[in-house]
Enzyme design. Structure first.
Site, mmCIF file in Angstrom:
data_model
loop_
_atom_site.group_PDB
_atom_site.id
_atom_site.type_symbol
_atom_site.label_atom_id
_atom_site.label_comp_id
_atom_site.label_asym_id
_atom_site.label_seq_id
_atom_site.Cartn_x
_atom_site.Cartn_y
_atom_site.Cartn_z
ATOM 1 C CD GLU A 1 -2.824 -5.853 -5.355
ATOM 2 O OE1 GLU A 1 -1.954 -6.553 -4.790
ATOM 3 O OE2 GLU A 1 -3.780 -5.350 -4.761
ATOM 4 C CG HIS B 1 -1.901 -1.153 1.208
ATOM 5 N ND1 HIS B 1 -2.554 -1.592 2.341
ATOM 6 C CD2 HIS B 1 -2.312 -1.972 0.212
ATOM 7 C CE1 HIS B 1 -3.315 -2.625 2.046
ATOM 8 N NE2 HIS B 1 -3.182 -2.880 0.759
ATOM 9 C CD GLU C 1 -4.094 -9.498 -2.138
ATOM 10 O OE1 GLU C 1 -3.297 -8.557 -2.290
ATOM 11 O OE2 GLU C 1 -5.296 -9.338 -1.863
#
Length: 400
Positions: free
Chosen positions: A261, A231, A357
């Site tokens: 991503e 982030h 992820e």
């Protein structure tokens, strides 16, 4: 002039919402079932995600309280006067507008719908201590029930209409990914690449859903050391040959978040970096194969842990391996009961939507330094999971 504490301002006609009236009615029926099971006479919802989930209205607080009060017979959004008729037009329920002529008119409007001396349901993970005291002072409840965990359980199980919207979001994220990839060049700043991806996604959302509100779509494009955290915000760092890159595209459609991503390299990838990248891709593919009904979040996390531990990589793991999708954003919402972590025992069911992820972070100064992350969105089916992310991953595709 007599200044009202609150009033109904039904200005204009109802706008097209992301879902049908029947969808919102079914959600409210589910909430009322929760209320009945716990003896709750009135639910006072205050979070952005729950107000939007049950009413369709996604508020912008800007320091003011907002809410949705639900009883056996009513569902009423309580909105600030600064928004005028927009809450009425953008919700599937009734609305009351409160004024700021005196403090706590919000709670007077809530009391008007919820009544006093009743069992009140509230969101314990959102209502502040100060606002809880207001609730108690104005509503004088004879009992209190934290219904946040039950509403989260309801949101975790997606309707066909929600899944359709999430599919659209995943397709938009792919378009943003390709725009980002096209913008990557030596000498370009992170912010320039990020803007290209954001603009492409907003144009596509407006084309696909012309009646929507457009806000909150964003990109985190990171390079070099800035890839170490998932982030980390965008900067003005200039891209250099050999940089590790992290592409993160986040389209927002009516409060619904989707994500793409990917790890990339600019110009060339060195031997050490390639080995870590390939290992993380292998963990990603292994993890996607574990997503199926009947598997628990904790079980999946432990198996991926074992996979990485066997390769002496577990110490580089950054966070959990995935999470639920729906009404959430980087500043509101989270279905914390559906995250792929060791401390979450939720069992996957058809209709749930989760990401895979895995991320490895190698510290600066070491061969292969940087953050490696791939992210796909999968819909749990009757016998497995359907991957709805199309943008390719891995070294064969993403060395620019």
């Amino acid at each position: 002039m007599t200044r009202p504490e609150f009033f109904r301002f039904h200005n204009g006609d109802k706008a097209a919402l992301p879902f049908s009236q029947g969808e919102y009615d079914a959600r409210l029926m589910g909430l009322r079932t929760i209320m009945d099971a716990h003896g709750v006479a009135a639910a006072v919802l205050t979070s952005m995600h729950n107000v939007a989930y049950y009413s369709g209205f996604l508020y912008c607080a800007f320091g003011r309280p907002y809410g949705l009060v639900v009883t056996a017979s009513e569902a009423v959004v309580i909105a600030a006067g600064i928004d005028a008729g927009q809450p009425w037009r953008r919700c599937a329920t009734d609305t009351i507008t409160y004024t700021d002529w005196q403090r706590d008119n919000f709670w007077r409007a809530v009391r008007h719908v919820a009544g006093t001396g009743r069992v009140i349901g509230y969101e314990g993970d959102h209502l502040t201590l100060a606002q809880l005291e207001k609730l108690r002072g104005f509503l004088e409840p004879i009992g209190e029930v934290d219904i946040a965990p039950r509403t989260m359980q309801q949101r975790m199980r997606k309707s066909p209409a929600e899944i359709a919207l999430i599919r659209a979001g995943a397709a938009v994220a792919d378009i943003g990914g390709y725009a980002i990839k096209d913008a990557i060049k030596e000498g370009v700043r992170e912010i320039d690449v990020a803007m290209a991806g954001r603009d492409a996604m907003e144009i596509e959302i407006a084309k696909r859903i012309p009646d929507a509100e457009y806000r909150d779509t964003w990109v985190w494009f990171q390079s070099g050391i800035n890839t170490d955290g998932a982030h980390n915000p965008v900067t003005g760092r200039v891209l250099e040959r050999g940089d590790i890159l992290s592409l993160n595209a986040f389209p927002m459609i009516s409060g619904y978040y989707t994500a793409l991503e990917r790890t990339l390299f600019l110009g060339a990838v060195d031997k050490a970096s390639l080995a870590y990248w390939q290992a993380n891709v292998a963990a990603h593919e292994y993890g996607m194969g574990l997503l199926k009904p009947g598997a628990s979040c904790a079980e999946i996390a432990r198996k991926i842990n074992d996979f990485l531990s066997e390769r002496d990589l577990l110490q580089y793991r950054s966070f959990g391996y995935g999470h639920s999708f729906g009404l959430l954003s980087h500043y509101y919402g989270r279905e914390a009961g559906l995250e792929l972590r060791e401390d979450i025992d939720t069992v996957l069911e058809p209709g749930m939507v989760v990401s895979m992820e895995p991320m490895l972070t190698l510290p600066e100064g070491r061969p292969g330094a940087g953050g490696y992350r791939e992210h796909d969105i999968l819909i749990v089916t009757e016998d497995g999971a359907e991957n709805i992310t199309g943008f390719p991953y891995g070294p064969a595709h993403n060395v620019i």
